[in-house]
Motif scaffolding. Structure first.
Motif, PDB file in Angstrom:
ATOM      1  N   GLU A   1       0.819  -1.145  -0.288  1.00 37.99           N
ATOM      2  CA  GLU A   1      -0.025   0.079   0.277  1.00 37.99           C
ATOM      3  C   GLU A   1       0.894   1.176   0.016  1.00 37.99           C
ATOM      4  OE1 GLU A   1      -3.795   1.894   2.630  1.00 37.99           O
ATOM      5  OE2 GLU A   1      -2.687   0.135   3.235  1.00 37.99           O
ATOM      6  N   GLU A   2       2.180   0.973   0.837  1.00 40.24           N
ATOM      7  CA  GLU A   2       2.911   2.315   0.658  1.00 40.24           C
ATOM      8  C   GLU A   2       3.440   2.767  -0.456  1.00 40.24           C
ATOM      9  OE1 GLU A   2       5.508  -0.431   3.248  1.00 40.24           O
ATOM     10  OE2 GLU A   2       3.296  -0.004   2.694  1.00 40.24           O
ATOM     11  N   ASN A   3       3.599   2.092  -1.488  1.00 41.36           N
ATOM     12  CA  ASN A   3       4.026   1.760  -2.843  1.00 41.36           C
ATOM     13  C   ASN A   3       3.082   2.185  -4.303  1.00 41.36           C
ATOM     14  OD1 ASN A   3       6.454   1.672  -2.009  1.00 41.36           O
ATOM     15  ND2 ASN A   3       6.547  -1.311  -2.046  1.00 41.36           N
ATOM     16  N   ILE A   4       1.459   2.828  -3.432  1.00 40.19           N
ATOM     17  CA  ILE A   4       0.679   3.404  -4.215  1.00 40.19           C
ATOM     18  C   ILE A   4       0.199   4.797  -3.364  1.00 40.19           C
ATOM     19  CG2 ILE A   4      -1.751   3.057  -5.760  1.00 40.19           C
ATOM     20  CD1 ILE A   4      -1.267  -0.622  -4.343  1.00 40.19           C
ATOM     21  N   GLU A   5       0.812   5.704  -4.422  1.00 40.10           N
ATOM     22  CA  GLU A   5       0.071   6.930  -4.058  1.00 40.10           C
ATOM     23  C   GLU A   5       0.283   7.454  -5.336  1.00 40.10           C
ATOM     24  OE1 GLU A   5       4.370   8.497  -2.870  1.00 40.10           O
ATOM     25  OE2 GLU A   5       4.777   7.578  -1.238  1.00 40.10           O
ATOM     26  N   THR A   6      -1.249   8.984  -4.575  1.00 42.25           N
ATOM     27  CA  THR A   6      -1.497   9.673  -5.773  1.00 42.25           C
ATOM     28  C   THR A   6      -0.660  10.894  -5.343  1.00 42.25           C
ATOM     29  OG1 THR A   6      -4.133   9.003  -4.898  1.00 42.25           O
ATOM     30  CG2 THR A   6      -3.944  11.655  -5.433  1.00 42.25           C
ATOM     31  N   ASN A   7      -0.380  11.038  -7.280  1.00 42.76           N
ATOM     32  CA  ASN A   7       0.511  12.375  -7.748  1.00 42.76           C
ATOM     33  C   ASN A   7      -0.643  13.404  -7.326  1.00 42.76           C
ATOM     34  OD1 ASN A   7       2.470  13.719  -8.493  1.00 42.76           O
ATOM     35  ND2 ASN A   7       2.259  12.680 -10.407  1.00 42.76           N
ATOM     36  N   TYR A   8      -1.873  13.319  -8.298  1.00 45.19           N
ATOM     37  CA  TYR A   8      -2.711  14.571  -8.153  1.00 45.19           C
ATOM     38  C   TYR A   8      -3.862  14.109  -8.655  1.00 45.19           C
ATOM     39  CZ  TYR A   8      -1.537  14.454 -12.893  1.00 45.19           C
ATOM     40  OH  TYR A   8      -1.304  14.091 -14.641  1.00 45.19           O
ATOM     41  N   TYR A   9      -4.752  15.300  -8.001  1.00 42.83           N
ATOM     42  CA  TYR A   9      -6.417  14.705  -8.852  1.00 42.83           C
ATOM     43  C   TYR A   9      -7.274  15.926  -9.149  1.00 42.83           C
ATOM     44  CZ  TYR A   9     -11.473  13.085  -7.855  1.00 42.83           C
ATOM     45  OH  TYR A   9     -12.495  12.649  -8.006  1.00 42.83           O
ATOM     46  N   ASN A  10      -7.719  16.029 -10.538  1.00 49.95           N
ATOM     47  CA  ASN A  10      -8.069  17.318 -11.320  1.00 49.95           C
ATOM     48  C   ASN A  10      -9.423  16.353 -11.457  1.00 49.95           C
ATOM     49  OD1 ASN A  10      -5.814  18.685 -10.872  1.00 49.95           O
ATOM     50  ND2 ASN A  10      -5.221  17.972 -13.025  1.00 49.95           N
ATOM     51  N   VAL A  11      -9.919  17.622 -10.973  1.00 49.35           N
ATOM     52  CA  VAL A  11     -11.826  17.714 -11.384  1.00 49.35           C
ATOM     53  C   VAL A  11     -12.138  19.159 -12.968  1.00 49.35           C
ATOM     54  CG1 VAL A  11     -13.849  18.323 -11.192  1.00 49.35           C
ATOM     55  CG2 VAL A  11     -12.803  16.700  -9.598  1.00 49.35           C
ATOM     56  N   ASN A  12     -12.141  19.235 -13.838  1.00 43.84           N
ATOM     57  CA  ASN A  12     -12.175  20.163 -14.787  1.00 43.84           C
ATOM     58  C   ASN A  12     -13.505  20.079 -15.457  1.00 43.84           C
ATOM     59  OD1 ASN A  12      -9.833  20.912 -14.690  1.00 43.84           O
ATOM     60  ND2 ASN A  12      -8.393  19.043 -15.219  1.00 43.84           N
ATOM     61  N   PRO A  13     -14.350  21.044 -15.966  1.00 44.81           N
ATOM     62  CA  PRO A  13     -15.571  20.886 -16.518  1.00 44.81           C
ATOM     63  C   PRO A  13     -15.045  21.297 -18.026  1.00 44.81           C
ATOM     64  CG  PRO A  13     -14.997  22.924 -15.577  1.00 44.81           C
ATOM     65  CD  PRO A  13     -14.092  22.696 -15.291  1.00 44.81           C
ATOM     66  N   MET A  14     -16.025  20.175 -19.015  1.00 40.02           N
ATOM     67  CA  MET A  14     -15.854  20.777 -20.403  1.00 40.02           C
ATOM     68  C   MET A  14     -16.604  21.679 -20.614  1.00 40.02           C
ATOM     69  SD  MET A  14     -15.282  16.423 -21.396  1.00 40.02           S
ATOM     70  CE  MET A  14     -16.926  15.751 -20.795  1.00 40.02           C
ATOM     71  N   TYR A  15     -16.103  22.102 -22.161  1.00 43.88           N
ATOM     72  CA  TYR A  15     -17.082  23.385 -22.431  1.00 43.88           C
ATOM     73  C   TYR A  15     -17.612  22.852 -23.800  1.00 43.88           C
ATOM     74  CZ  TYR A  15     -16.330  26.351 -18.101  1.00 43.88           C
ATOM     75  OH  TYR A  15     -16.455  27.284 -17.295  1.00 43.88           O
ATOM     76  N   ALA A  16     -18.837  23.393 -24.226  1.00 48.48           N
ATOM     77  CA  ALA A  16     -19.295  23.084 -25.681  1.00 48.48           C
ATOM     78  C   ALA A  16     -19.156  24.698 -26.039  1.00 48.48           C
ATOM     79  CB  ALA A  16     -21.189  22.733 -25.704  1.00 48.48           C
ATOM     80  N   TYR A  17     -19.358  24.833 -27.214  1.00 52.75           N
ATOM     81  CA  TYR A  17     -19.165  25.685 -28.042  1.00 52.75           C
ATOM     82  C   TYR A  17     -20.283  26.878 -29.344  1.00 52.75           C
ATOM     83  CZ  TYR A  17     -15.136  26.212 -25.427  1.00 52.75           C
ATOM     84  OH  TYR A  17     -14.090  26.437 -24.110  1.00 52.75           O
ATOM     85  N   PRO A  18     -21.721  26.356 -28.831  1.00 51.33           N
ATOM     86  CA  PRO A  18     -22.707  26.631 -30.023  1.00 51.33           C
ATOM     87  C   PRO A  18     -22.452  28.211 -30.567  1.00 51.33           C
ATOM     88  CG  PRO A  18     -23.950  26.063 -27.658  1.00 51.33           C
ATOM     89  CD  PRO A  18     -22.165  26.253 -27.068  1.00 51.33           C
ATOM     90  N   GLU A  19     -23.295  27.154 -32.108  1.00 50.30           N
ATOM     91  CA  GLU A  19     -22.739  28.863 -33.095  1.00 50.30           C
ATOM     92  C   GLU A  19     -23.728  30.405 -32.240  1.00 50.30           C
ATOM     93  OE1 GLU A  19     -22.298  29.653 -37.313  1.00 50.30           O
ATOM     94  OE2 GLU A  19     -23.644  27.353 -37.174  1.00 50.30           O
ATOM     95  N   ASN A  20     -23.214  30.767 -32.534  1.00 51.80           N
ATOM     96  CA  ASN A  20     -23.513  32.674 -32.030  1.00 51.80           C
ATOM     97  C   ASN A  20     -24.553  32.029 -29.986  1.00 51.80           C
ATOM     98  OD1 ASN A  20     -24.180  32.969 -34.546  1.00 51.80           O
ATOM     99  ND2 ASN A  20     -25.285  32.666 -35.516  1.00 51.80           N
TER     100      ASN A  20
END
Length: 282
Positions: free
Chosen positions: A126-145
């Motif tokens: 278990e000590e050899n399994i480590e979290t490096n980073y955890y990111n949560v990002n929104p994904m955007y849509a770009y509708p025309e106009n």
């Protein structure tokens, strides 16, 4: 008659006096020429005896220190040592995308629990399994106009896994086993795979590289001293340089449904070292 005789005597005296002055004048000139000739000859002889610029410079070097035990020779020694690696470092990424943030986070956590339990089953502690980073990002849509709008979420959970083996022949298989286990658990990205040494083994390899660097510096110092016709004395100072390594690295990316256990053939792990040494001369 007596008056004429007196006049002649005075004229004769002045004539003799003039002659003597002329002779004295030419005598001085003659002596001057002789002295100039002697001075010129001495300068020529001194010039013949004067050392060349190289000899003069060498003589100054001797006077500045080499013959008085104050001279120095400064060198830089370089060394290296290599060994078969015994440790693998693997960077994994759990990547989940979806419309609902709670669902995406829940799915990411589910994969992480599956991954850690699977890794433990194949012997990863278990000590050899480590979290490096955890990111949560929104994904955007770009509708025309229209203005951009959130169209979903992306969670990236990066995990570092380390495993050390006793036998080099097992390292490639161990690496493949970890990658296969991660893929089966839902990991789709293997960022980096590095084949290195454990801490204790790397310290020993650094010592070997440093020893090689010191020996290299001694050889350079002896060579320079021999070329200068002087003798090498004691070490005045020594400083250690930085160590560099060249771990064997690779990166992979798989589909979650991949069904195979890759195997690897790691290259030797190499460490380089450098030292700066100043020798006294004698």
């Amino acid at each position: 008659m007596d008056r004429m005789t007196g006049n002649n005597s005075r004229v004769g005296g002045k004539y003799r006096e003039g002659v003597l002055i002329v002779f004295a004048f030419f005598g001085i000139i003659f002596m001057g020429l002789i002295l100039i000739d002697i001075f010129t000859e001495e300068n020529k002889m001194n010039s013949d005896r004067m050392p060349s610029p190289e000899m003069f410079e060498r003589g100054m070097i001797d006077k500045r220190g080499f013959e008085n035990n104050n001279g120095i020779i400064s060198v830089q020694g370089n060394g290296k040592a290599s060994s078969e690696p015994n440790t693998v470092l693997i960077s994994l990424e759990i990547i989940v995308e979806g419309d609902d943030l709670d669902d995406v986070s829940s799915e990411s956590s589910k994969i992480y629990r599956s991954l850690t339990s699977s890794l433990k089953r194949i012997g990863i502690e278990e000590e050899n399994i480590e979290t490096n980073y955890y990111n949560v990002n929104p994904m955007y849509a770009y509708p025309e106009n229209e203005s951009p709008r959130i169209d979903g979420y992306r969670v990236v959970h990066a995990i570092n896994v380390k495993s050390t083996v006793k036998n080099y022949d097992e390292l490639g298989k161990e690496s493949g086993k970890i990658v296969d286990t991660a893929i089966r658990a839902g990991v789709i990205s293997v960022g980096n795979i590095q084949f290195v040494l454990d801490e204790e083994s790397e310290e020993k390899l650094q010592e070997e590289a440093l020893r090689d660097a010191i020996q290299n510096a001694e050889r350079k110092g002896e060579y320079m001293a021999n070329e200068l016709d002087i003798r090498l004395g004691e070490v005045k100072s020594v400083s250690e340089g930085a160590y560099t390594t060249n771990p064997d690295m690779m990166s992979l990316r798989f589909a979650a449904e991949a069904d195979f256990a890759p195997s690897f053939s790691p290259k030797d792990y190499e460490v380089t070292a450098s030292v700066s040494v100043i020798f006294m001369t004698k």
